[in-house]
Scaffold this motif. Structure first.
Motif, PDB file in Angstrom:
ATOM      1  N   UNK A  35       1.303  -0.896   0.330  1.00 12.10           N
ATOM      2  CA  UNK A  35      -0.070  -0.046  -0.412  1.00 12.10           C
ATOM      3  C   UNK A  35       0.972   1.285   0.202  1.00 12.10           C
ATOM      4  N   UNK A  36       0.706   2.508  -1.209  1.00 12.97           N
ATOM      5  CA  UNK A  36       1.299   3.332  -0.874  1.00 12.97           C
ATOM      6  C   UNK A  36       0.423   4.859  -0.735  1.00 12.97           C
ATOM      7  N   UNK A  37      -0.782   4.281  -0.677  1.00 12.60           N
ATOM      8  CA  UNK A  37      -1.866   5.039  -0.476  1.00 12.60           C
ATOM      9  C   UNK A  37      -3.016   5.139   0.275  1.00 12.60           C
ATOM     10  N   UNK A  38      -3.734   5.702   1.032  1.00 14.62           N
ATOM     11  CA  UNK A  38      -5.291   5.789   1.411  1.00 14.62           C
ATOM     12  C   UNK A  38      -6.102   7.240   1.100  1.00 14.62           C
ATOM     13  N   UNK A  39      -7.422   6.928   0.565  1.00 10.52           N
ATOM     14  CA  UNK A  39      -7.933   7.460   0.382  1.00 10.52           C
ATOM     15  C   UNK A  39      -9.400   7.549   0.649  1.00 10.52           C
ATOM     16  N   UNK A  40      -9.997   8.491   1.033  1.00 12.85           N
ATOM     17  CA  UNK A  40     -11.346   7.588   0.969  1.00 12.85           C
ATOM     18  C   UNK A  40     -12.044   8.866   1.185  1.00 12.85           C
ATOM     19  N   UNK A  41     -13.519   8.404   1.221  1.00 13.24           N
ATOM     20  CA  UNK A  41     -14.159   9.210   0.594  1.00 13.24           C
ATOM     21  C   UNK A  41     -15.971   9.165   1.511  1.00 13.24           C
ATOM     22  N   UNK A  42     -16.409   9.851   1.780  1.00 11.50           N
ATOM     23  CA  UNK A  42     -18.080  10.487   2.395  1.00 11.50           C
ATOM     24  C   UNK A  42     -19.306  10.123   0.772  1.00 11.50           C
ATOM     25  N   UNK A  43     -20.187   9.627   0.773  1.00  8.54           N
ATOM     26  CA  UNK A  43     -20.676   9.626  -0.177  1.00  8.54           C
ATOM     27  C   UNK A  43     -22.104   9.649   0.240  1.00  8.54           C
ATOM     28  N   UNK A  44     -22.567  10.089  -0.578  1.00  9.82           N
ATOM     29  CA  UNK A  44     -24.384   9.871   0.198  1.00  9.82           C
ATOM     30  C   UNK A  44     -25.472   9.496  -0.675  1.00  9.82           C
ATOM     31  N   UNK A  45     -24.653   9.267  -2.012  1.00 14.62           N
ATOM     32  CA  UNK A  45     -24.932   8.061  -2.846  1.00 14.62           C
ATOM     33  C   UNK A  45     -23.912   7.637  -3.816  1.00 14.62           C
ATOM     34  N   UNK A  46     -24.520   6.107  -4.365  1.00 13.87           N
ATOM     35  CA  UNK A  46     -22.708   5.771  -5.498  1.00 13.87           C
ATOM     36  C   UNK A  46     -23.354   5.919  -6.520  1.00 13.87           C
ATOM     37  N   UNK A  47     -22.037   6.254  -7.506  1.00 14.36           N
ATOM     38  CA  UNK A  47     -21.933   6.684  -8.208  1.00 14.36           C
ATOM     39  C   UNK A  47     -21.745   5.543  -9.693  1.00 14.36           C
ATOM     40  N   UNK A  48     -23.109   5.351  -9.774  1.00  8.30           N
ATOM     41  CA  UNK A  48     -23.867   3.716 -11.091  1.00  8.30           C
ATOM     42  C   UNK A  48     -22.174   3.699 -11.722  1.00  8.30           C
ATOM     43  N   UNK A  49     -21.419   4.330 -12.284  1.00  7.83           N
ATOM     44  CA  UNK A  49     -20.562   4.456 -13.236  1.00  7.83           C
ATOM     45  C   UNK A  49     -19.112   4.564 -12.514  1.00  7.83           C
ATOM     46  N   UNK A  50     -18.689   4.766 -11.566  1.00  9.96           N
ATOM     47  CA  UNK A  50     -17.450   4.324 -11.481  1.00  9.96           C
ATOM     48  C   UNK A  50     -17.309   4.648  -9.569  1.00  9.96           C
ATOM     49  N   UNK A  51     -18.725   4.580  -8.776  1.00 14.94           N
ATOM     50  CA  UNK A  51     -18.926   4.190  -7.448  1.00 14.94           C
ATOM     51  C   UNK A  51     -18.286   5.430  -6.871  1.00 14.94           C
ATOM     52  N   UNK A  52     -16.957   5.969  -7.580  1.00  9.72           N
ATOM     53  CA  UNK A  52     -16.462   6.823  -6.662  1.00  9.72           C
ATOM     54  C   UNK A  52     -17.813   8.356  -7.093  1.00  9.72           C
ATOM     55  N   UNK A  53     -16.957   9.536  -6.982  1.00 12.41           N
ATOM     56  CA  UNK A  53     -17.641  10.665  -7.214  1.00 12.41           C
ATOM     57  C   UNK A  53     -16.757  11.319  -8.159  1.00 12.41           C
ATOM     58  N   UNK A  54     -16.403  12.473  -9.214  1.00 12.36           N
ATOM     59  CA  UNK A  54     -15.849  12.408 -10.340  1.00 12.36           C
ATOM     60  C   UNK A  54     -14.772  12.953  -9.878  1.00 12.36           C
ATOM     61  N   UNK A  55     -15.000  14.371  -8.259  1.00 19.86           N
ATOM     62  CA  UNK A  55     -13.464  14.633  -8.170  1.00 19.86           C
ATOM     63  C   UNK A  55     -12.548  13.516  -7.830  1.00 19.86           C
ATOM     64  N   UNK A  56     -13.510  12.374  -6.501  1.00 20.29           N
ATOM     65  CA  UNK A  56     -11.803  11.581  -6.258  1.00 20.29           C
ATOM     66  C   UNK A  56     -11.367  10.586  -7.365  1.00 20.29           C
ATOM     67  N   UNK A  57     -12.243  10.514  -8.224  1.00 17.51           N
ATOM     68  CA  UNK A  57     -11.897   9.828  -9.543  1.00 17.51           C
ATOM     69  C   UNK A  57     -10.177  10.449  -9.906  1.00 17.51           C
ATOM     70  N   UNK A  58     -10.128  12.135 -10.226  1.00 19.56           N
ATOM     71  CA  UNK A  58      -9.752  13.217 -10.892  1.00 19.56           C
ATOM     72  C   UNK A  58      -8.325  12.854  -9.487  1.00 19.56           C
ATOM     73  N   UNK A  59      -8.424  12.969  -8.404  1.00 17.77           N
ATOM     74  CA  UNK A  59      -7.187  12.450  -7.350  1.00 17.77           C
ATOM     75  C   UNK A  59      -6.744  11.424  -7.955  1.00 17.77           C
ATOM     76  N   UNK A  60      -7.755  11.072  -7.912  1.00 16.20           N
ATOM     77  CA  UNK A  60      -7.176   9.372  -7.747  1.00 16.20           C
ATOM     78  C   UNK A  60      -5.773   9.198  -9.148  1.00 16.20           C
TER      79      UNK A  60
END
Ligand SMILES: Nc1nc2c(ncn2[C@@H]2O[C@H](COP(=O)(O)OP(=O)(O)OP(=O)(O)O)[C@@H](O)[C@H]2O)c(=O)[nH]1
Ligand SMILES: [Mg+2]
Length: 418
Positions: A35-60
């Motif tokens: 493991x080289x990094x940890x990310x967590x996200x609070x979500x009100x609902x799941x994004x059906x396409x990518x599970x997490x939100x777009x902002x978090x995807x960009x961060x990843x």
């Protein structure tokens, strides 16, 4: 070792991701990721396409480049489409929690049964995810690597996986028939099965009570086979003890279903010992999850004793111990490593066993020493009353042994009244 970023998602917003990611980190390391990094996200609902939100995807995307990560591991179950979408955007392998668990199971499986079960679960998991899985599977077959695979190849591959699944199912049926025969031979004995979260000390407890040497290891899912041993040491009755596969949060459902012999050892038990590692920071959650999974296996009606293990590590925390003793007055507190509390545990098992015994009274004419020896094989003699020409015995009989007892007594005695 493959470098991985870990992603936890907190959907309910209850802040439980911190713990869950610790566990994912342990799982990832066990499966040989670094493991080289940890990310967590609070979500009100799941994004059906990518599970997490777009902002978090960009961060990843940035983090994957920065760390030159080989994989991103999600502490969730992703759909095949979500996995594909994420792989396309992140340009690296995307793996979810069930897959990591399957990888560990594959590494730790030793027997023919465990290997077959794990392979079956892996193929079932792979089938709908074939584009991504191709790399894993092809690596096993001789290293075709990360190259793109044409649609025709995928079709061929899908067919071959279906064939393999059918073959493994057949093989497993045969193995399970053999198991069934073994189980039949054990019918009539009192069976205690160990259940509990992974790494709590089930196998250590098994070794303590049976004097055998089942594999004990400080790793997740050390045990992947259910083993059954006789407990004789310091027990007034013959008892069988079964060790089983450890449980964990979000255990892949296919995997649970494929571990049929573990399920059978649990469902067919007369008593469950639910082992809990009280020294684990998250033990309450582990206890809850293990009981929920046991319920899902259809074993919630069985008598159960909670065994809080590793009390040797609780010297500085008597509050937690006291609190649990109050909350679970019937529970037993032990340290399998130091052999603490073993007498309490034996007493608790004996008490559960005796609760099942049927009282039976017989009157034997004198002298009947041979007969008494035979009776002892099938019943516990709690009282002997000697009269001038006969003896009255108060017995306790395990229901499954009653017919055997009656066969022994046949013609030699009569049930006494009163
Ligand atoms: N300190 C302490 N450690 C213990 C005790 N009992 C077991 N352990 C350790 O806990 C780790 C896990 O023990 P196992 O017996 O393999 O646990 P398990 O529940 O069978 O684990 P899985 O088969 O992986 O599900 C090992 O390192 C044991 O030595 C105990 O009473 N005290
Ligand atoms: Mg074990």
């Amino acid at each position: 070792m493959l470098k991985a970023l870990l992603v936890g998602v907190d959907i309910t917003g209850n802040g439980s991701t911190g713990h869950s990611l610790d566990e994912l980190e342990g799982l990832a390391r066990t499966a040989h990721y670094q493991p080289v990094g940890h990310f967590t996200q609070r979500l009100a609902s799941i994004n059906p396409k990518t599970f997490i939100g777009k902002g978090k995807v960009d961060e990843l995307v940035t983090a994957v480049k920065h760390h030159q990560a080989d994989a991103v591991i999600f502490d969730e179950t992703l759909t095949p489409a979500q996995t594909r979408n994420l792989e396309n955007i992140l340009k690296c392998g995307v793996v979810d929690r069930p897959w990591i668990i399957l990888e560990i199971f594959k590494d730790h499986a030793c027997t023919r049964e465990a290997k077959t079960q794990v392979e079956l679960a892996r193929l079932q998991y792979a089938l709908p995810r074939l584009t991504r899985m191709w790399t894993h599977l092809s690596r096993q077959r001789g290293g075709i690597g990360m190259k793109d695979v044409g649609e025709t190849q995928i079709q061929l591959d899908r067919r071959s996986i279906r064939d393999q699944i059918a073959k493994l199912n057949k093989k497993l049926k045969q193995i399970q028939r053999e198991r069934q025969t073994q189980r039949k031979a054990r019918r009539g004995a009192y069976q205690v099965s160990l259940v509990g979260y992974t790494n709590v000390g089930k196998s250590t407890l098994m070794n303590c009570l049976t004097g055998t040497h089942t594999l004990v290891a400080d790793k997740l899912f050390a045990t992947l086979d259910s083993t059954v041993r006789k407990v004789k040491k310091n027990f007034p009755y013959p008892i069988l003890l079964a060790d089983t596969v450890g449980l964990i949060d979000k255990l892949p459902h296919d995997l649970v279903a494929s571990f049929k012999s573990t399920l059978d050892e649990i469902r067919n038990a007369n008593l469950l010992l639910h082992v809990v590692d009280i020294s684990h920071p998250n033990f309450q959650e582990q206890l809850r999850i293990a009981e929920e999974l046991t319920r899902e296996m259809g074993a919630d009606a069985l008598p159960m004793v909670r065994v809080f293990n590793k009390i040797d590590r609780m010297a500085g925390d008597s509050d937690t111990l006291d609190h649990m003793r109050r909350q679970y007055p019937e529970a037993v507190f032990v340290s399998c490593r130091q052999g603490l509390g073993m007498d309490d545990l034996r007493k608790a098992i004996v008490k559960q066993y005796e609760a099942n015994l049927l009282p039976y009274r017989v009157e034997l004419p004198y002298p009947q020493n041979n007969l008494i020896q035979k009776i002892r094989k099938h019943a516990l003699i709690v009282k002997e009353d000697y009269h001038q020409t006969s003896v009255t015995l108060d017995l306790r009989v395990w229901p499954q042994h009653k017919s055997k007892l009656l066969a022994v007594l046949d013609g030699h005695s009569q049930p006494a009244t009163g």
